[in-house]
Design an enzyme around this catalytic site. Sequence first.
Site, short mmCIF file in Angstrom:
data_model
loop_
_atom_site.label_atom_id
_atom_site.label_comp_id
_atom_site.label_asym_id
_atom_site.label_seq_id
_atom_site.Cartn_x
_atom_site.Cartn_y
_atom_site.Cartn_z
N GLN A 10 28.81 30.91 15.94
CA GLN A 10 28.65 29.87 16.90
C GLN A 10 30.22 29.79 17.40
O GLN A 10 30.96 29.95 16.55
CB GLN A 10 28.27 28.51 16.34
N SER A 91 29.39 33.32 9.56
CA SER A 91 28.82 32.27 9.43
C SER A 91 27.16 32.67 9.82
O SER A 91 26.53 33.42 9.35
CB SER A 91 29.12 31.17 10.27
N LEU A 92 26.71 32.01 11.28
CA LEU A 92 25.27 32.33 11.56
C LEU A 92 25.28 34.04 11.98
O LEU A 92 24.29 34.52 11.81
CB LEU A 92 25.16 31.74 13.14
N ARG A 116 17.07 26.46 11.07
CA ARG A 116 18.53 26.30 10.48
C ARG A 116 19.18 25.24 11.65
O ARG A 116 19.85 24.24 10.88
CB ARG A 116 19.14 27.50 10.37
N HIS A 200 29.21 24.02 7.28
CA HIS A 200 29.90 24.47 6.22
C HIS A 200 30.46 23.58 5.35
O HIS A 200 31.24 23.80 4.63
CB HIS A 200 31.01 25.90 6.31
N GLN A 249 25.97 29.36 2.03
CA GLN A 249 26.87 29.58 3.08
C GLN A 249 26.75 28.21 4.14
O GLN A 249 27.74 28.08 4.88
CB GLN A 249 26.84 30.84 3.75
#
Length: 313
Positions: A10, A91-92, A116, A200, A249
Amino acid sequence: MSLAFVFPGQGSQSIGMMSTLATSSPLIAATFAEASAVLGYDLWQRCQEGPVEALNSTECTQPAMLTAGVATYRLWRERGGAVPAMMAGHSLGEFTALVAAGVLDFKAAVDLVRYRGELMQAAVPPGQGAMAAILGLEDIDIDAACDEAAQGEIVEAVNFNAPGQVVIAGHAAAVARAIEAATAKGAKRALALPISVPAHSSLMQPAAEQLRLRLESTVVMPARDIAVYGVDVRTHASSEAIRAGLVKQLYTPVFWAATVRTMITAGATQIVECGPGKVLTALNRRVDKNRDLKMMALEDPQSLDIALTTAKA
């Protein structure tokens, strides 16, 4: 020479993304159509026309970035691009890397990251969470700024992206105070990010527990041929370890700079960013300034053609 692929998360989304690459092959549109069938709305139209608020809403951003990365990787392979020796995702982007590595089914992953995103959005009411990038400040000073700004709320360093580039997240008011505190400590820039949830941060723990339940019923293949580096800067081979990493994560920091260094230590000499924009490529160049390292982004037909002729397994 060893080829590594990295997939953005993102923050790299924008209206009109993928439009020039889509002219290279119908595979791009076909991949977005697959995702749209899962989501129940036209994802390509959302990415091309917006509104920007809808694209930046995390339950849309996540499947959009996943689909864009997978579409780009499919185009790379369709054009004869080599299978990378290593993959990582920010991340994603870890979900995108896992799809590219054959660990997750694409359609299942689209539904998973949509869920998610919904969990993350539900964990913190709209407008009450935020993320910001702090540039040009030592990690220890950022931690101090967060401590000063918390005042009973949560604000934490969550993305260690490159030397002098750290992202913080938490309650919106605390993040705003931390931006002021970091600026007072000498940060070159401190700016809010177009992300609607404090990813996060420890505020995501309730969402992580729900994601854990969903992952238990998700098919996750063992990672056999390609090492996918997780948020803990380790390789994960078993399905159980991969699931655990995807849960962890969500509420713990991303150590991106350490991940890039680990890939380089493992032999990566070419790092290709696979997805919209070149955010990771800019970060990677700050992590390691060795000019012998080739770093490039597949963001348009021209960069794809260059990478196909220069990036080898």
